[in-house]
Design a protein around this motif. Structure first.
Motif, PDB file in Angstrom:
ATOM      1  N   GLU A 269       0.829  -1.204   0.000  1.00 62.36           N
ATOM      2  CA  GLU A 269       0.000   0.000   0.000  1.00 62.36           C
ATOM      3  C   GLU A 269       0.863   1.253   0.000  1.00 62.36           C
ATOM      4  O   GLU A 269       0.576   2.225  -0.707  1.00 62.36           O
ATOM      5  CB  GLU A 269      -0.929  -0.008   1.220  1.00 62.36           C
ATOM      6  CG  GLU A 269      -1.828   1.207   1.339  1.00 62.36           C
ATOM      7  CD  GLU A 269      -2.810   1.348   0.193  1.00 62.36           C
ATOM      8  OE1 GLU A 269      -3.421   2.430   0.078  1.00 62.36           O
ATOM      9  OE2 GLU A 269      -2.974   0.389  -0.585  1.00 62.36           O
TER      10      GLU A 269
ATOM     11  N   ARG B 190       2.164   1.587  -3.347  1.00 64.51           N
ATOM     12  CA  ARG B 190       1.130   2.081  -4.254  1.00 64.51           C
ATOM     13  C   ARG B 190       0.919   3.590  -4.086  1.00 64.51           C
ATOM     14  O   ARG B 190       0.817   4.342  -5.065  1.00 64.51           O
ATOM     15  CB  ARG B 190      -0.190   1.354  -3.993  1.00 64.51           C
ATOM     16  CG  ARG B 190      -1.292   1.711  -4.989  1.00 64.51           C
ATOM     17  CD  ARG B 190      -2.649   1.216  -4.514  1.00 64.51           C
ATOM     18  NE  ARG B 190      -3.081   1.929  -3.329  1.00 64.51           N
ATOM     19  CZ  ARG B 190      -3.602   3.166  -3.348  1.00 64.51           C
ATOM     20  NH1 ARG B 190      -3.735   3.815  -4.496  1.00 64.51           N
ATOM     21  NH2 ARG B 190      -3.981   3.753  -2.236  1.00 64.51           N
ATOM     22  N   ILE B 191       0.876   4.022  -2.834  1.00 67.45           N
ATOM     23  CA  ILE B 191       0.700   5.451  -2.551  1.00 67.45           C
ATOM     24  C   ILE B 191       1.871   6.254  -3.109  1.00 67.45           C
ATOM     25  O   ILE B 191       1.696   7.327  -3.691  1.00 67.45           O
ATOM     26  CB  ILE B 191       0.548   5.688  -1.036  1.00 67.45           C
ATOM     27  CG1 ILE B 191      -0.761   5.057  -0.540  1.00 67.45           C
ATOM     28  CG2 ILE B 191       0.609   7.170  -0.701  1.00 67.45           C
ATOM     29  CD1 ILE B 191      -0.933   5.084   0.957  1.00 67.45           C
ATOM     30  N   GLU B 192       3.090   5.726  -2.949  1.00 65.31           N
ATOM     31  CA  GLU B 192       4.269   6.421  -3.448  1.00 65.31           C
ATOM     32  C   GLU B 192       4.250   6.492  -4.975  1.00 65.31           C
ATOM     33  O   GLU B 192       4.589   7.531  -5.565  1.00 65.31           O
ATOM     34  CB  GLU B 192       5.530   5.710  -2.968  1.00 65.31           C
ATOM     35  CG  GLU B 192       6.839   6.322  -3.452  1.00 65.31           C
ATOM     36  CD  GLU B 192       7.067   7.724  -2.946  1.00 65.31           C
ATOM     37  OE1 GLU B 192       7.990   8.386  -3.449  1.00 65.31           O
ATOM     38  OE2 GLU B 192       6.327   8.172  -2.037  1.00 65.31           O
ATOM     39  N   ARG B 193       3.825   5.372  -5.595  1.00 69.13           N
ATOM     40  CA  ARG B 193       3.722   5.383  -7.053  1.00 69.13           C
ATOM     41  C   ARG B 193       2.699   6.410  -7.522  1.00 69.13           C
ATOM     42  O   ARG B 193       2.916   7.121  -8.498  1.00 69.13           O
ATOM     43  CB  ARG B 193       3.353   3.987  -7.571  1.00 69.13           C
ATOM     44  CG  ARG B 193       4.479   2.966  -7.521  1.00 69.13           C
ATOM     45  CD  ARG B 193       4.148   1.749  -8.378  1.00 69.13           C
ATOM     46  NE  ARG B 193       2.926   1.098  -7.966  1.00 69.13           N
ATOM     47  CZ  ARG B 193       2.844   0.144  -7.042  1.00 69.13           C
ATOM     48  NH1 ARG B 193       3.940  -0.263  -6.422  1.00 69.13           N
ATOM     49  NH2 ARG B 193       1.683  -0.399  -6.738  1.00 69.13           N
ATOM     50  N   GLN B 194       1.575   6.490  -6.804  1.00 71.66           N
ATOM     51  CA  GLN B 194       0.546   7.464  -7.153  1.00 71.66           C
ATOM     52  C   GLN B 194       1.049   8.879  -6.964  1.00 71.66           C
ATOM     53  O   GLN B 194       0.781   9.772  -7.781  1.00 71.66           O
ATOM     54  CB  GLN B 194      -0.710   7.229  -6.293  1.00 71.66           C
ATOM     55  CG  GLN B 194      -1.883   8.129  -6.650  1.00 71.66           C
ATOM     56  CD  GLN B 194      -2.362   7.911  -8.072  1.00 71.66           C
ATOM     57  OE1 GLN B 194      -2.537   6.772  -8.506  1.00 71.66           O
ATOM     58  NE2 GLN B 194      -2.564   8.996  -8.818  1.00 71.66           N
ATOM     59  N   ARG B 195       1.808   9.095  -5.857  1.00 73.25           N
ATOM     60  CA  ARG B 195       2.356  10.424  -5.599  1.00 73.25           C
ATOM     61  C   ARG B 195       3.307  10.841  -6.719  1.00 73.25           C
ATOM     62  O   ARG B 195       3.245  11.972  -7.214  1.00 73.25           O
ATOM     63  CB  ARG B 195       3.093  10.435  -4.261  1.00 73.25           C
ATOM     64  CG  ARG B 195       3.605  11.810  -3.848  1.00 73.25           C
ATOM     65  CD  ARG B 195       4.399  11.723  -2.567  1.00 73.25           C
ATOM     66  NE  ARG B 195       5.695  11.096  -2.792  1.00 73.25           N
ATOM     67  CZ  ARG B 195       6.771  11.753  -3.221  1.00 73.25           C
ATOM     68  NH1 ARG B 195       6.710  13.046  -3.485  1.00 73.25           N
ATOM     69  NH2 ARG B 195       7.918  11.118  -3.386  1.00 73.25           N
TER      70      ARG B 195
ATOM     71  N   ALA C 158       3.326   9.665  -9.718  1.00 71.69           N
ATOM     72  CA  ALA C 158       2.551   9.841 -10.947  1.00 71.69           C
ATOM     73  C   ALA C 158       1.861  11.202 -10.964  1.00 71.69           C
ATOM     74  O   ALA C 158       1.796  11.869 -12.000  1.00 71.69           O
ATOM     75  CB  ALA C 158       1.509   8.727 -11.086  1.00 71.69           C
ATOM     76  N   ASP C 159       1.338  11.622  -9.783  1.00 70.38           N
ATOM     77  CA  ASP C 159       0.693  12.932  -9.692  1.00 70.38           C
ATOM     78  C   ASP C 159       1.704  14.053  -9.954  1.00 70.38           C
ATOM     79  O   ASP C 159       1.396  15.040 -10.635  1.00 70.38           O
ATOM     80  CB  ASP C 159       0.060  13.122  -8.313  1.00 70.38           C
ATOM     81  CG  ASP C 159      -1.137  12.209  -8.099  1.00 70.38           C
ATOM     82  OD1 ASP C 159      -1.682  11.702  -9.101  1.00 70.38           O
ATOM     83  OD2 ASP C 159      -1.521  11.986  -6.932  1.00 70.38           O
TER      84      ASP C 159
ATOM     85  N   GLU D 174       4.422  13.769 -11.702  1.00 75.49           N
ATOM     86  CA  GLU D 174       4.807  13.716 -13.113  1.00 75.49           C
ATOM     87  C   GLU D 174       3.734  14.350 -13.993  1.00 75.49           C
ATOM     88  O   GLU D 174       4.038  15.076 -14.943  1.00 75.49           O
ATOM     89  CB  GLU D 174       5.039  12.258 -13.529  1.00 75.49           C
ATOM     90  CG  GLU D 174       5.602  12.083 -14.931  1.00 75.49           C
ATOM     91  CD  GLU D 174       7.013  12.640 -15.074  1.00 75.49           C
ATOM     92  OE1 GLU D 174       7.425  12.886 -16.218  1.00 75.49           O
ATOM     93  OE2 GLU D 174       7.693  12.840 -14.039  1.00 75.49           O
ATOM     94  N   SER D 175       2.464  14.078 -13.659  1.00 72.82           N
ATOM     95  CA  SER D 175       1.387  14.645 -14.475  1.00 72.82           C
ATOM     96  C   SER D 175       1.272  16.147 -14.304  1.00 72.82           C
ATOM     97  O   SER D 175       0.790  16.849 -15.198  1.00 72.82           O
ATOM     98  CB  SER D 175       0.049  13.985 -14.122  1.00 72.82           C
ATOM     99  OG  SER D 175      -0.313  14.284 -12.778  1.00 72.82           O
TER     100      SER D 175
END
Length: 481
Positions: free
Chosen positions: A120, A123-128, A130-131, A133-134
């Motif tokens: 988890e 996953r949170i770090e990957r989402q962070r 990704a955010d 990067e976007s």
């Protein structure tokens, strides 16, 4: 008859109440089978000591075990009982074995939870990431952000020029590059943008495009630290890649001025040149008739800036780094010649906001006069005595008017005042900032210029007079009139 130590399969499956057999050698425990009231035969590993009698469930005895259940055959139960027996012996008894099992289960559960938590967190770090990067802006985002920043600071013409250059030199020819993250742009990408401009012969534009790219990246390096910024894009820039690229300086010729014969030819034929619209032709004549005012400043005027009865036009000079916020008013007197030209423009564009426009939606873009001069130079009119006229630009009309005044004895101070040369500095800002104060001197200059222009154009009376004092709305005493 010797006593049997192991049950037969028939005995095992036909047990009435309970029956057991030893597991391995003596002291290794027993395999206990016990029939329940339901008919099911439950199997246990049993450890009996003088102090206790403990059991450990092994499953249910059946001839045809089902997958994913606790059902076991007799052979499977014997193998499981032997495994447990060995582990119990190693643990020091069934009680300690069960304690170890509980600890192992707890450890496994803790590891499972930790693994889930780790997943988890990952996953949170990957989402962070990704955010982040976007939210990072592309080169296109950066350039458009820079354009928005210039609104209100630079003139509308400069902003439109930036928008034009973005579309012509970035968006259309390089869609892949403008979609790259700005932080990933390197000097070679800047070269990919500038080289085609240079190679098609637009060397000055290549230099301007490079300057704008440098400015855009400088904007990106600092904009994220601006309080109250509305744009949420971040650029994470560390370098300015455009600053690493050098463009060979190519200065447009600054010595070109039209001769009297060339000026007369241009004046008399520009309105009849294919590709040069009527308003554009009148713009060139108006620039000349006003003594060579900056064509860009004239294009930016609206009808509100003109007082044809008083014979004036108010220009806003924004030359230099101050741009829009440091504009200087420059009141230009109009000759009868200039007023007549504006009345002709009024017949065409009197219903629009700007005099110098094609469709009324915006004034001419700054490159339009250049294209119009190019059309005249390629026409039949740009030939005198069989010789093609040397090329010139709209800016050269200003120099032509300056030299015309010099040739006809107009004082340099009056010439500079009329053309708004050198009207900068503290004195100009604080003490000479009344645009009407210098109007009498400017009228004297434009009167002398118009006399010289009339001679060049071969007019019979030799002059196109400045509007007389009596015909002006604003009664300004002019000692030179």
């Amino acid at each position: 008859m010797a006593k049997r130590t192991r049950m037969t399969e028939m005995e095992a499956y036909a047990v009435k109440t309970r029956q057991s057999e030893p597991v391995g050698s003596r002291g290794k425990g027993t395999l206990l089978l016990e029939r329940k009231a339901s008919g099911a035969i439950l199997a246990y590993y049993r450890e009996r000591t003088p102090e206790s009698d403990k059991r450990l469930s092994l499953g249910t005895l059946t001839k045809k075990p089902k997958a994913d259940s606790d059902e076991r055959s007799l052979d499977d139960l014997r193998s499981e009982a032997l495994r447990v027996s060995n582990e119990v012996a190693a643990a020091g008894g069934l009680v300690k074995y069960l304690e170890c099992q509980i600890e192992q289960k707890a450890t496994a559960e803790a590891e499972k939870i930790a693994a889930a938590e780790s997943l988890e967190v990952a996953r949170i770090e990957r989402q962070r990431l990704a955010d982040i990067e976007s939210s990072r802006g592309t080169l296109g985002d950066l350039f458009l952000d820079y354009i928005e920043d210039r609104r209100g600071k630079a003139t509308p013409g400069v902003v439109k020029e930036l928008e034009r250059l973005f579309k012509a030199n970035l968006k259309t020819p390089h869609p892949t590059i403008i979609q790259m993250k700005a932080r990933d742009i390197r000097a070679d990408h800047i070269l990919m943008v500038l080289n085609p401009i240079w190679e098609r012969g637009s060397k000055v534009q290549a230099d301007r495009m490079r300057s704008f790219l440098v400015a855009a990246f400088n904007h990106g390096l600092t904009v994220e630290s601006v309080v109250g910024r509305s744009n949420s894009k971040v650029y994470s820039l560390e370098i300015n890649p455009a600053a690493m690229v050098k463009v060979e300086k190519v200065s447009a010729p600054v010595e070109r001025a039209l001769s009297d014969e060339e000026l007369k030819q241009f004046w008399e034929t520009v309105e009849g040149t294919e590709g040069v619209g009527p308003v554009m032709a009148l713009l060139f004549k108006f620039v000349i008739a006003t003594g060579g005012q900056r064509i860009k400043n004239i294009i930016e005027t609206t009808w509100v800036d003109y007082d044809l009865d008083a014979g004036t036009v108010l220009l806003a000079h924004r030359k230099g780094r101050g741009g829009q916020t440091m504009s200087r008013p420059h009141l230009v007197p109009l000759t009868e010649r200039a007023v007549e030209l504006m009345k002709r423009v009024q017949e065409i564009n009197g219903d629009h906001l700007w005099p110098w426009t094609t469709h009324g939606k915006q004034p001419f873009v700054i490159t339009s006069p250049t294209h119009a001069v190019a059309d005249w130079l390629t026409s039949k009119h740009a030939v005198i005595d069989g010789a093609q006229l040397p090329t010139f630009s709209p800016r050269d009309l200003r120099r032509t008017c300056t030299q015309l005044m010099q040739k006809h004895g107009v004082d340099d101070r009056l010439s500079d005042l009329l053309q708004a040369h050198g009207q900068t500095g503290v004195v100009s800002k604080h003490y000479r900032n009344n645009p009407e104060a210098a109007l009498p001197e400017k009228r004297r200059a434009i009167d002398l210029f118009d006399r010289a222009l009339a001679k060049v154009l071969g007019e019979a009376n030799g002059a196109g007079n400045v509007l007389s004092i009596s015909s002006r709305k604003k009664k300004i005493a002019d000692p030179m009139s």
